[in-house]
Design an enzyme around this catalytic site. Structure first.
Site, PDB file in Angstrom:
ATOM      1  N   TYR A   2      13.123  26.404  12.699  1.00  0.00           N
ATOM      2  CA  TYR A   2      12.123  25.621  11.975  1.00  0.00           C
ATOM      3  C   TYR A   2      11.605  24.543  12.905  1.00  0.00           C
ATOM      4  CZ  TYR A   2      10.051  22.509   8.459  1.00  0.00           C
ATOM      5  OH  TYR A   2       9.193  21.722   7.729  1.00  0.00           O
ATOM      6  N   ASP A  29      12.590  22.122  21.294  1.00  0.00           N
ATOM      7  CA  ASP A  29      12.436  21.281  20.109  1.00  0.00           C
ATOM      8  C   ASP A  29      13.775  20.599  19.820  1.00  0.00           C
ATOM      9  OD1 ASP A  29      12.058  20.087  17.684  1.00  0.00           O
ATOM     10  OD2 ASP A  29      11.412  21.894  16.625  1.00  0.00           O
ATOM     11  N   LYS A  48      13.795  12.518  13.877  1.00  0.00           N
ATOM     12  CA  LYS A  48      15.077  12.199  13.240  1.00  0.00           C
ATOM     13  C   LYS A  48      15.763  11.003  13.918  1.00  0.00           C
ATOM     14  CE  LYS A  48      15.174  16.533  10.883  1.00  0.00           C
ATOM     15  NZ  LYS A  48      14.864  17.888  11.241  1.00  0.00           N
TER      16      LYS A  48
HETATM   17  C1  LIG Z   1      13.408  18.507  11.022  1.00  0.00           C
HETATM   18  C2  LIG Z   1      12.843  19.331  12.111  1.00  0.00           C
HETATM   19  C3  LIG Z   1      11.473  19.359  12.388  1.00  0.00           C
HETATM   20  C4  LIG Z   1      10.456  18.696  11.490  1.00  0.00           C
HETATM   21  O1  LIG Z   1      10.597  17.315  11.466  1.00  0.00           O
HETATM   22  P1  LIG Z   1       9.951  16.507  10.210  1.00  0.00           P
HETATM   23  O2  LIG Z   1      10.198  15.072  10.584  1.00  0.00           O
HETATM   24  O3  LIG Z   1      10.684  16.970   9.006  1.00  0.00           O
HETATM   25  O4  LIG Z   1       8.511  16.845  10.178  1.00  0.00           O
HETATM   26  C5  LIG Z   1      11.049  20.044  13.498  1.00  0.00           C
HETATM   27  N1  LIG Z   1      11.914  20.694  14.294  1.00  0.00           N
HETATM   28  C6  LIG Z   1      13.240  20.708  14.057  1.00  0.00           C
HETATM   29  C7  LIG Z   1      14.149  21.419  14.984  1.00  0.00           C
HETATM   30  C8  LIG Z   1      13.749  20.038  12.955  1.00  0.00           C
HETATM   31  O5  LIG Z   1      15.063  20.094  12.694  1.00  0.00           O
END
Ligand SMILES: *Cc1c(COP(=O)(O)O)cnc(C)c1O
Length: 431
Positions: free
Chosen positions: A146, A241, A269
């Site tokens: 994701y 990511d 995060k």
């Molecule tokens: C949480 C997450 C996102 C999206 O971040 P948001 O702040 O929820 O938009 C993208 N990539 C990874 C790997 C994530 O865990």
């Protein structure tokens, strides 16, 4: 009387005015058969308290950011000091430069960094930059990973998309999705074949270096290395990511743990310390293509918000304490081993995985190396486990396809209590 009666009333009110009653689908607890999600009133350290006054040991940690636990005094002090000076200026502040310098010092592949407001914005912007830089349109991602909800990244996605079993989202034009190729995670050979056939059309390959949005799936040896080699060979950019893994699995993120240097990296995060922050960065030559210096456009009214920057700086500063990650690792390891042993004692087949303070427990024999493996989990058993643990005061992500996060505020007593609860719940799960 339900021990969630206040939450149920709050949920009912929310359902009338917010789609599904929640502002992010994973919060709804629908897939685990709950009448409502616990509405949260407050939290401190490793504990979170709901609207009915139930206290839980929190293993969601706001889905990753709260690595120091809730309301860490240094973070609270930094945010209130920033608040005293003003909430938002829409103009540069020194705090943005300081957080950028901290990210650059932590992550060798990052020479310049741009702050945004969420992980979604970070990955969306990194993909746009990669397309602008390479002059190519196609991107490769991996099933069950994701990367936020931008159009080109919502293909075969993990997290809530996996939990709700949504195949592809209406609203994403087929023509956009056609530029995204999703491949099985950890399949280096399959990836090599695709790059051989169409590598010269691929702008970027984006990957979760440790997949944490289909449960927790670590990369197999050689997988990330293959992505690096093949993208270099074909002139595609590698985007790692690290929105979840950055400053989580190690201060330098998963790329430092596995020693892989991407062209671009995304964060979120933890770098916001609980406030809305994302960031993307990479090699200077690539980042300089962004406006205002370059032609690739991306902007944000609240980007680099002073309170958010202050929370990030305070959090990262704390993470630099000697032994921080070693301690977190030790506590997390005890939890992972304990969960496995409680499951074994009860005769429940599970596959437990852990990278640093990220854990996963699939209700399947395993091994789990990709999304198809993850989907062999017994979801009905997970639901009973989730509900049992919640009743025991353990707050887990309401989905088999999400990770658990341990924070520095979790102490030995928290782990003891969690394992004792797991033992009692596991003993009810046979059959
Ligand atoms: C949480 C997450 C996102 C999206 O971040 P948001 O702040 O929820 O938009 C993208 N990539 C990874 C790997 C994530 O865990």
């Amino acid at each position: 009387m339900s021990r969630h009666q206040h939450s149920e009333a709050l949920y009912e009110a929310a359902l009338k005015v917010i789609p599904g009653g929640v502002n992010s689908p994973v919060r709804a607890c629908r897939s685990v058969g709950m009448a409502c999600p616990p509405f949260i009133q407050r939290a401190s350290g490793s504990k979170i308290v709901d609207a009915d006054g139930n206290t839980y040991i929190d293993y969601i940690g706001s889905w990753g950011p709260m690595i120091l636990g809730h309301r860490h005094p240094e973070v609270v002090a930094a945010v209130s000091a920033a608040l005293d000076r003003g909430m938002s200026f829409g103009a540069p502040t020194d705090l943005e430069t300081r957080l950028a310098e901290m990210v650059i010092d932590a992550v060798p592949a990052v020479e310049m960094v741009r702050m945004v407001n969420s992980g979604t914005e970070a990955t969306m912007s990194a993909v746009r930059l990669a397309r602008g830089y390479t002059g190519r349109d196609d991107i490769v991602k991996f099933d069950g990973c994701y990367h936020g909800h931008a159009d080109s990244l919502l293909v075969a996605a993990g997290s809530g998309v996996a939990t709700l079993a949504i195949p592809g989202s209406p609203g994403v034009p087929e023509a956009f999705a056609a530029h995204t190729l999703s491949l099985p995670y950890n399949d280096a050979d399959g990836f090599r074949k695709v790059m051989k056939a169409q590598g010269d059309r691929i702008a970027a390959v984006i990957v979760e270096p440790v997949a944490g949005n289909m449960g927790l799936v670590p990369p197999l040896p050689g997988f990330l290395e293959t992505l690096r080699e093949e993208t270099s060979r074909h002139g595609s950019l590698l985007i790692i990511d690290e929105v979840m893994t950055g400053f989580r699995v190690a201060y330098g993120g998963a790329q430092s743990l596995f020693n892989i240097q991407p062209d671009l990296a995304t964060f979120g995060k933890i770098i916001g310390g609980g406030l809305p922050v994302g960031a993307y960065g990479g090699r200077r030559k690539i980042m300089e293509r962004m406006a205002p210096g370059g032609p690739v456009y991306q902007a944000g009214t609240l980007s680099g918000n002073p309170m958010a920057m202050a929370a990030g700086i305070a959090t990262l500063t704390r993470l630099q304490a000697p032994g921080f990650y070693e301690n977190l690792d030790r506590v997390s390891d005890r939890l992972a081993r304990g969960l496995k042993s409680e499951a074994d004692k009860a005769g429940i087949p599970v596959s437990v995985s852990r990278v640093g303070s990220m854990l996963g427990m699939f209700f399947t024999d395993g091994p789990v190396h990709n999304f198809s493996d993850a989907k062999t989990s017994d979801l009905e058993r997970f639901t009973r486990y989730y509900q049992g643990m919640l009743n025991e005061g353990i707050y887990l992500a309401p989905s088999q396809f999400e990770a658990l996060f341990v924070s520095a505020a979790h102490n030995e007593a928290d782990i003891d209590a969690t394992l004792a609860a797991a033992g009692r719940v596991m003993s009810t799960l046979a059959g």
